[in-house]
Design an enzyme around this catalytic site. Structure first.
Site, PDB file in Angstrom:
ATOM      1  N   TYR A   1       9.170 -10.011   2.406  1.00 36.48           N
ATOM      2  CA  TYR A   1       9.952 -10.512   3.531  1.00 36.48           C
ATOM      3  C   TYR A   1      11.022  -9.490   3.885  1.00 36.48           C
ATOM      4  O   TYR A   1      11.985  -9.292   3.141  1.00 36.48           O
ATOM      5  CB  TYR A   1      10.596 -11.857   3.184  1.00 36.48           C
ATOM      6  CG  TYR A   1       9.581 -12.903   2.792  1.00 36.48           C
ATOM      7  CD1 TYR A   1       8.951 -13.697   3.758  1.00 36.48           C
ATOM      8  CD2 TYR A   1       9.232 -13.086   1.457  1.00 36.48           C
ATOM      9  CE1 TYR A   1       8.004 -14.637   3.403  1.00 36.48           C
ATOM     10  CE2 TYR A   1       8.281 -14.037   1.091  1.00 36.48           C
ATOM     11  CZ  TYR A   1       7.672 -14.806   2.070  1.00 36.48           C
ATOM     12  OH  TYR A   1       6.728 -15.731   1.720  1.00 36.48           O
TER      13      TYR A   1
ATOM     14  N   VAL B   1       2.286  -4.964  -3.033  1.00 35.48           N
ATOM     15  CA  VAL B   1       1.912  -5.611  -1.770  1.00 35.48           C
ATOM     16  C   VAL B   1       0.916  -6.750  -1.943  1.00 35.48           C
ATOM     17  O   VAL B   1       0.650  -7.482  -0.982  1.00 35.48           O
ATOM     18  CB  VAL B   1       1.342  -4.599  -0.747  1.00 35.48           C
ATOM     19  CG1 VAL B   1       2.398  -3.584  -0.336  1.00 35.48           C
ATOM     20  CG2 VAL B   1       0.087  -3.928  -1.274  1.00 35.48           C
TER      21      VAL B   1
ATOM     22  N   THR C   1       0.678   4.415  -8.601  1.00 37.77           N
ATOM     23  CA  THR C   1       0.250   5.812  -8.443  1.00 37.77           C
ATOM     24  C   THR C   1       1.310   6.632  -7.718  1.00 37.77           C
ATOM     25  O   THR C   1       1.331   7.855  -7.825  1.00 37.77           O
ATOM     26  CB  THR C   1      -1.090   5.907  -7.679  1.00 37.77           C
ATOM     27  OG1 THR C   1      -0.969   5.248  -6.417  1.00 37.77           O
ATOM     28  CG2 THR C   1      -2.215   5.271  -8.472  1.00 37.77           C
TER      29      THR C   1
ATOM     30  N   GLY D   1       4.092   7.338  -2.532  1.00 37.72           N
ATOM     31  CA  GLY D   1       2.890   8.133  -2.770  1.00 37.72           C
ATOM     32  C   GLY D   1       2.952   9.464  -2.047  1.00 37.72           C
ATOM     33  O   GLY D   1       3.938   9.792  -1.375  1.00 37.72           O
TER      34      GLY D   1
ATOM     35  N   LEU E   1       0.162   1.992   3.834  1.00 40.82           N
ATOM     36  CA  LEU E   1      -0.500   3.069   3.095  1.00 40.82           C
ATOM     37  C   LEU E   1      -0.736   2.676   1.649  1.00 40.82           C
ATOM     38  O   LEU E   1      -1.125   3.510   0.822  1.00 40.82           O
ATOM     39  CB  LEU E   1       0.352   4.343   3.133  1.00 40.82           C
ATOM     40  CG  LEU E   1       0.272   5.256   4.365  1.00 40.82           C
ATOM     41  CD1 LEU E   1       0.732   4.551   5.623  1.00 40.82           C
ATOM     42  CD2 LEU E   1       1.104   6.520   4.148  1.00 40.82           C
TER      43      LEU E   1
ATOM     44  N   THR F   1      -6.797  15.095   2.914  1.00 37.06           N
ATOM     45  CA  THR F   1      -5.465  15.616   3.207  1.00 37.06           C
ATOM     46  C   THR F   1      -4.880  16.227   1.943  1.00 37.06           C
ATOM     47  O   THR F   1      -5.129  15.732   0.835  1.00 37.06           O
ATOM     48  CB  THR F   1      -4.555  14.493   3.737  1.00 37.06           C
ATOM     49  OG1 THR F   1      -5.190  13.882   4.872  1.00 37.06           O
ATOM     50  CG2 THR F   1      -3.202  15.015   4.154  1.00 37.06           C
TER      51      THR F   1
ATOM     52  N   HIS G   1      -0.429  14.449  -6.610  1.00 35.29           N
ATOM     53  CA  HIS G   1      -0.322  14.249  -8.058  1.00 35.29           C
ATOM     54  C   HIS G   1      -1.246  15.246  -8.763  1.00 35.29           C
ATOM     55  O   HIS G   1      -2.403  15.413  -8.360  1.00 35.29           O
ATOM     56  CB  HIS G   1      -0.714  12.817  -8.425  1.00 35.29           C
ATOM     57  CG  HIS G   1      -0.264  12.396  -9.786  1.00 35.29           C
ATOM     58  ND1 HIS G   1      -0.803  12.911 -10.941  1.00 35.29           N
ATOM     59  CD2 HIS G   1       0.700  11.526 -10.177  1.00 35.29           C
ATOM     60  CE1 HIS G   1      -0.217  12.357 -11.983  1.00 35.29           C
ATOM     61  NE2 HIS G   1       0.706  11.519 -11.553  1.00 35.29           N
TER      62      HIS G   1
ATOM     63  N   TYR H   1     -13.205   0.851  -3.309  1.00 33.52           N
ATOM     64  CA  TYR H   1     -12.321   1.479  -2.320  1.00 33.52           C
ATOM     65  C   TYR H   1     -12.959   1.464  -0.934  1.00 33.52           C
ATOM     66  O   TYR H   1     -12.332   1.071   0.050  1.00 33.52           O
ATOM     67  CB  TYR H   1     -12.011   2.901  -2.752  1.00 33.52           C
ATOM     68  CG  TYR H   1     -11.053   3.640  -1.841  1.00 33.52           C
ATOM     69  CD1 TYR H   1      -9.679   3.439  -1.940  1.00 33.52           C
ATOM     70  CD2 TYR H   1     -11.511   4.543  -0.885  1.00 33.52           C
ATOM     71  CE1 TYR H   1      -8.796   4.114  -1.109  1.00 33.52           C
ATOM     72  CE2 TYR H   1     -10.637   5.223  -0.053  1.00 33.52           C
ATOM     73  CZ  TYR H   1      -9.275   5.005  -0.172  1.00 33.52           C
ATOM     74  OH  TYR H   1      -8.405   5.674   0.656  1.00 33.52           O
TER      75      TYR H   1
END
Length: 321
Positions: A63, A58, A36, A11, A72, A174, A180, A144
């Site tokens: 592992y 995720v 994304t 990302g 993130l 930021t 994107h 979110y």
């Protein structure tokens, strides 16, 4: 040299973080499902023998034997995280649990990229870490917002129950290269519209305020937080306290691009916060960190990136994985 996992490493923020960590001599494992994130962001890192790309979601267990974990992984722009709100919650909550369980298994330090969104539409201005926020748990953005709030709870629960070495950074707006072009964030929107000569769309009166931190500064803040003593867990605000109205931002981008785009005003989306500005006293005193890049300088670098991106994308579909 450490072995470091960056979840969401393809990302915008993740790619800059991977690049910085490699530059410091670490072995970097970048995990991303490319939902994304885009491979173009890390293309220049793939030939580095210390860089390992793992295409992975995720929400499933991972592992890998590492010393540090930066989590993130999550769509960060309203356009992206509202497309599939249930999945956004799963990425936040299930993803955090999987990363925390990995941290517990391999005894790795773990940092969570939280967000200024946890403050909601704040009644206290500027926002310090002691402010608990004003949040609507059933609004369009809550998948979110509440996801990030729950993740912070998870991190501190693992910290208290299992003694994990945790860090929580609350990231404010930021910007910079590798954003994107279709993420719906105000700086990328304005720059792309200005470069194309399209109308620049301002929602509401334009008097709502934001504080923008250049990506290089933000990445340095994350690394300093990870490297801080174990008793410094956070949450710690990471952002630029220089405040600007959305209308002022639009005018500045028009000036820097030399664009003749017109400003148009549209209704303000529901639950859009009126003001955001971090108190960064903790970051200054505990991490010896504060932003150094001026807004104009950061915008110039971001504009150069989008000029190149739009040119290449027009001929080769740059952002297709």
């Amino acid at each position: 040299m450490s072995r470091i996992l960056v979840a969401g490493g393809a990302g915008f923020l993740g790619a800059h973080l991977c690049e910085k960590l490699l530059g410091e001599g670490h072995d970097v494992y970048c995990a991303d499902n490319l939902h994304t994130g885009v491979k173009h962001n890390i293309k220049h890192l793939l030939s580095n023998s210390c860089f390992n790309f793992i295409q992975h979601d995720v929400t499933n267990a991972l592992y890998v034997d590492v010393d540090e974990i930066y989590n993130l992984a999550c769509p960060a722009s309203p356009i992206h995280y509202q497309v599939d709100p249930v999945q956004t919650l799963k990425v936040n909550i299930n993803g955090a649990i999987n990363m925390l369980d990995l941290s517990k298994r391999v005894n790795a330090k773990i940092l969570q990229a939280s967000s200024s969104e946890v403050y909601g539409d704040p009644e206290v201005h500027p926002q310090s870490e002691q402010y608990w926020g004003k949040v609507d748990p059933v609004c369009m953005r809550s998948c979110y917002i509440e996801g990030k709030r729950c993740v912070e709870t998870l991190f501190f629960s693992y910290f208290r129950q299992y003694g994990l070495q945790i860090k929580v950074g609350r990231i404010f707006n930021t910007y910079g290269p590798r954003m994107h072009p279709n993420d719906g964030r105000v700086i990328s929107n304005f720059i792309v519209q200005a470069l194309k000569g399209d109308d620049i769309t301002i929602y509401g009166t334009g008097q709502q305020t934001r504080s923008f931190c250049y990506v290089d500064d933000l990445v340095e803040g994350l690394i300093r937080l990870m490297g801080a003593p174990a008793n410094i867990t956070g949450p710690i605000n990471l952002g630029n306290p220089s405040e600007i109205t959305i209308s002022q931002l639009a005018q500045r981008i028009l000036s820097l691009t030399g664009s003749s785009s017109k400003l148009i005003y549209l209704p303000l989306p529901r639950d859009d916060p009126r003001q955001r500005k971090p108190v960064i006293d903790q970051a200054k005193s505990l991490l010896n960190w504060e932003p150094r890049v001026k807004l104009n300088d950061g915008l110039k670098q971001t504009i150069i990136y989008f000029e190149k991106l739009l040119c290449i994308r027009g001929s080769s579909g740059l952002l297709k994985n």
